[in-house]
Design a protein around this motif. Structure first.
Motif, PDB file in Angstrom:
ATOM      1  N   ARG A 156       0.858  -1.183   0.000  1.00 19.67           N
ATOM      2  CA  ARG A 156       0.000   0.000   0.000  1.00 19.67           C
ATOM      3  C   ARG A 156       0.892   1.229   0.000  1.00 19.67           C
ATOM      4  O   ARG A 156       2.032   1.188   0.439  1.00 19.67           O
ATOM      5  CB  ARG A 156      -0.952   0.001   1.181  1.00 19.67           C
ATOM      6  N   GLY A 157       0.354   2.313  -0.550  1.00 21.56           N
ATOM      7  CA  GLY A 157       1.089   3.566  -0.560  1.00 21.56           C
ATOM      8  C   GLY A 157       1.810   3.881  -1.853  1.00 21.56           C
ATOM      9  O   GLY A 157       2.148   5.024  -2.108  1.00 21.56           O
ATOM     10  N   LEU A 158       2.067   2.889  -2.689  1.00 21.73           N
ATOM     11  CA  LEU A 158       2.715   3.073  -3.988  1.00 21.73           C
ATOM     12  C   LEU A 158       2.002   2.210  -5.022  1.00 21.73           C
ATOM     13  O   LEU A 158       1.546   1.119  -4.698  1.00 21.73           O
ATOM     14  CB  LEU A 158       4.183   2.621  -3.940  1.00 21.73           C
ATOM     15  N   LEU A 159       1.937   2.678  -6.253  1.00 23.54           N
ATOM     16  CA  LEU A 159       1.366   1.834  -7.304  1.00 23.54           C
ATOM     17  C   LEU A 159       2.248   0.621  -7.527  1.00 23.54           C
ATOM     18  O   LEU A 159       1.763  -0.500  -7.671  1.00 23.54           O
ATOM     19  CB  LEU A 159       1.216   2.620  -8.605  1.00 23.54           C
ATOM     20  N   ALA A 160       3.566   0.835  -7.571  1.00 26.48           N
ATOM     21  CA  ALA A 160       4.499  -0.271  -7.808  1.00 26.48           C
ATOM     22  C   ALA A 160       5.851   0.071  -7.200  1.00 26.48           C
ATOM     23  O   ALA A 160       6.197   1.244  -7.035  1.00 26.48           O
ATOM     24  CB  ALA A 160       4.651  -0.524  -9.303  1.00 26.48           C
ATOM     25  N   CYS A 174       0.316  -2.255  -5.422  1.00 27.74           N
ATOM     26  CA  CYS A 174      -0.956  -2.088  -4.740  1.00 27.74           C
ATOM     27  C   CYS A 174      -2.032  -2.567  -5.723  1.00 27.74           C
ATOM     28  O   CYS A 174      -1.735  -2.938  -6.853  1.00 27.74           O
ATOM     29  CB  CYS A 174      -1.177  -0.636  -4.318  1.00 27.74           C
ATOM     30  N   ALA A 175      -3.276  -2.561  -5.304  1.00 30.07           N
ATOM     31  CA  ALA A 175      -4.342  -3.066  -6.171  1.00 30.07           C
ATOM     32  C   ALA A 175      -4.435  -2.269  -7.472  1.00 30.07           C
ATOM     33  O   ALA A 175      -4.550  -2.841  -8.558  1.00 30.07           O
ATOM     34  CB  ALA A 175      -5.673  -3.039  -5.428  1.00 30.07           C
ATOM     35  N   LEU A 176      -4.366  -0.940  -7.377  1.00 25.91           N
ATOM     36  CA  LEU A 176      -4.436  -0.120  -8.590  1.00 25.91           C
ATOM     37  C   LEU A 176      -3.215  -0.334  -9.476  1.00 25.91           C
ATOM     38  O   LEU A 176      -3.322  -0.375 -10.696  1.00 25.91           O
ATOM     39  CB  LEU A 176      -4.549   1.363  -8.233  1.00 25.91           C
ATOM     40  N   GLY A 202      -9.139   3.229  -1.546  1.00 27.62           N
ATOM     41  CA  GLY A 202      -9.455   3.274  -0.123  1.00 27.62           C
ATOM     42  C   GLY A 202      -9.247   1.948   0.589  1.00 27.62           C
ATOM     43  O   GLY A 202      -8.490   1.864   1.560  1.00 27.62           O
ATOM     44  N   PRO A 203      -9.889   0.870   0.127  1.00 27.01           N
ATOM     45  CA  PRO A 203      -9.699  -0.420   0.797  1.00 27.01           C
ATOM     46  C   PRO A 203      -8.254  -0.925   0.760  1.00 27.01           C
ATOM     47  O   PRO A 203      -7.806  -1.598   1.674  1.00 27.01           O
ATOM     48  CB  PRO A 203     -10.612  -1.366   0.014  1.00 27.01           C
ATOM     49  N   ASN A 204      -7.515  -0.614  -0.298  1.00 23.50           N
ATOM     50  CA  ASN A 204      -6.133  -1.094  -0.397  1.00 23.50           C
ATOM     51  C   ASN A 204      -5.193  -0.292   0.495  1.00 23.50           C
ATOM     52  O   ASN A 204      -4.282  -0.847   1.093  1.00 23.50           O
ATOM     53  CB  ASN A 204      -5.638  -1.004  -1.837  1.00 23.50           C
ATOM     54  N   ASP A 205      -5.399   1.017   0.589  1.00 16.35           N
ATOM     55  CA  ASP A 205      -4.396   1.883   1.205  1.00 16.35           C
ATOM     56  C   ASP A 205      -4.760   2.467   2.561  1.00 16.35           C
ATOM     57  O   ASP A 205      -3.955   3.162   3.154  1.00 16.35           O
ATOM     58  CB  ASP A 205      -4.054   3.022   0.242  1.00 16.35           C
ATOM     59  N   SER A 206      -5.943   2.203   3.062  1.00 15.37           N
ATOM     60  CA  SER A 206      -6.286   2.733   4.379  1.00 15.37           C
ATOM     61  C   SER A 206      -6.852   1.611   5.238  1.00 15.37           C
ATOM     62  O   SER A 206      -7.103   0.512   4.768  1.00 15.37           O
ATOM     63  CB  SER A 206      -7.310   3.865   4.247  1.00 15.37           C
ATOM     64  N   TYR A 224      10.674  -2.481   3.753  1.00 14.67           N
ATOM     65  CA  TYR A 224      10.338  -1.100   4.100  1.00 14.67           C
ATOM     66  C   TYR A 224       8.976  -0.652   3.575  1.00 14.67           C
ATOM     67  O   TYR A 224       8.624   0.506   3.697  1.00 14.67           O
ATOM     68  CB  TYR A 224      11.415  -0.104   3.637  1.00 14.67           C
ATOM     69  N   LEU A 225       8.231  -1.554   2.965  1.00 14.21           N
ATOM     70  CA  LEU A 225       6.896  -1.199   2.492  1.00 14.21           C
ATOM     71  C   LEU A 225       5.850  -1.923   3.329  1.00 14.21           C
ATOM     72  O   LEU A 225       6.051  -3.054   3.740  1.00 14.21           O
ATOM     73  CB  LEU A 225       6.719  -1.583   1.014  1.00 14.21           C
ATOM     74  N   SER A 226       4.728  -1.263   3.563  1.00 10.09           N
ATOM     75  CA  SER A 226       3.645  -1.884   4.321  1.00 10.09           C
ATOM     76  C   SER A 226       2.827  -2.782   3.411  1.00 10.09           C
ATOM     77  O   SER A 226       2.422  -2.381   2.323  1.00 10.09           O
ATOM     78  CB  SER A 226       2.724  -0.814   4.913  1.00 10.09           C
ATOM     79  N   LEU A 227       2.596  -3.995   3.880  1.00 10.20           N
ATOM     80  CA  LEU A 227       1.745  -4.901   3.113  1.00 10.20           C
ATOM     81  C   LEU A 227       0.299  -4.445   3.204  1.00 10.20           C
ATOM     82  O   LEU A 227      -0.126  -3.857   4.182  1.00 10.20           O
ATOM     83  CB  LEU A 227       1.858  -6.323   3.661  1.00 10.20           C
ATOM     84  N   SER A 228      -0.460  -4.761   2.171  1.00  7.58           N
ATOM     85  CA  SER A 228      -1.891  -4.513   2.197  1.00  7.58           C
ATOM     86  C   SER A 228      -2.582  -5.847   2.398  1.00  7.58           C
ATOM     87  O   SER A 228      -1.947  -6.893   2.382  1.00  7.58           O
ATOM     88  CB  SER A 228      -2.347  -3.848   0.903  1.00  7.58           C
ATOM     89  N   GLY A 229      -3.885  -5.806   2.581  1.00  7.56           N
ATOM     90  CA  GLY A 229      -4.613  -7.037   2.857  1.00  7.56           C
ATOM     91  C   GLY A 229      -5.668  -7.348   1.832  1.00  7.56           C
ATOM     92  O   GLY A 229      -5.651  -6.817   0.724  1.00  7.56           O
ATOM     93  N   PRO A 230      -6.596  -8.192   2.208  1.00 13.42           N
ATOM     94  CA  PRO A 230      -7.570  -8.712   1.241  1.00 13.42           C
ATOM     95  C   PRO A 230      -8.594  -7.705   0.733  1.00 13.42           C
ATOM     96  O   PRO A 230      -9.230  -7.949  -0.282  1.00 13.42           O
ATOM     97  CB  PRO A 230      -8.254  -9.839   2.008  1.00 13.42           C
ATOM     98  N   ASP A 231      -8.755  -6.567   1.391  1.00 16.74           N
ATOM     99  CA  ASP A 231      -9.794  -5.626   0.956  1.00 16.74           C
ATOM    100  C   ASP A 231      -9.513  -5.028  -0.416  1.00 16.74           C
ATOM    101  O   ASP A 231     -10.439  -4.765  -1.183  1.00 16.74           O
ATOM    102  CB  ASP A 231      -9.993  -4.510   1.984  1.00 16.74           C
ATOM    103  N   GLY A 232      -8.254  -4.812  -0.769  1.00 21.14           N
ATOM    104  CA  GLY A 232      -7.922  -4.322  -2.109  1.00 21.14           C
ATOM    105  C   GLY A 232      -8.291  -5.338  -3.182  1.00 21.14           C
ATOM    106  O   GLY A 232      -8.781  -4.977  -4.249  1.00 21.14           O
ATOM    107  N   VAL A 233      -8.079  -6.609  -2.877  1.00 24.06           N
ATOM    108  CA  VAL A 233      -8.424  -7.682  -3.811  1.00 24.06           C
ATOM    109  C   VAL A 233      -9.941  -7.761  -3.975  1.00 24.06           C
ATOM    110  O   VAL A 233     -10.450  -7.871  -5.091  1.00 24.06           O
ATOM    111  CB  VAL A 233      -7.857  -9.036  -3.330  1.00 24.06           C
TER     112      VAL A 233
END
Length: 130
Positions: A29-33, A52-54, A91-95, A111-120
């Motif tokens: 989360r926080g970066l596209l790639a 990230c999801a996007l 929103g679901p992916n990054d917050s 150094y990057l925060s993982l995201s969870g299932p809500d982005g998927v």
């Protein structure tokens, strides 16, 4: 820029969701790639390894999205993807705290925060609404 058809956008969103589910250590989360070292890159960059999801949607749809603050290609190239559609995935992916569900997963990109299932889930909702 060519606007994708509904079928093309749906297929790209489902491929993105499948990839993120198969690679939870690369779903950020926080970066596209990002590169494996955690540096921000464009989703289509050959060094991009974490998304990230996007960002993964951009890669699967072959959309040349810019940095984390450049979302114009999404709204212009994806059907049904106005600013509301954008926020429904961003929103679901990054917050929120959904990424904490992945406590046992070691990030591929340090150094990057993982995201969870809500982005998927948001990607699948977008695909199902096309």
């Amino acid at each position: 820029m060519k606007k994708l058809t509904n079928a093309e956008a749906k297929a790209a969103a489902l491929r993105a969701a499948d990839w993120l589910e198969a690679n939870p250590d690369r779903h950020v989360r926080g970066l596209l790639a990002a590169t494996q070292k955690g540096y921000e890159v464009k989703p289509l960059d050959r060094e991009a390894e974490c998304f990230c999801a996007l960002g993964r949607l951009a890669k699967e749809a072959d959309i040349d999205a810019g940095g984390s603050d450049s979302y114009l290609p999404f709204t212009e190239q994806l059907p049904g993807f106005d600013n509301i559609g954008l926020l429904s995935i961003y929103g679901p992916n990054d917050s929120g705290d959904t990424w904490t569900e992945l406590k046992g997963v070691t990030p591929h990109c340090p150094y990057l925060s993982l995201s969870g299932p809500d982005g998927v889930k948001a990607l699948r909702r977008y695909a199902n609404n096309l």
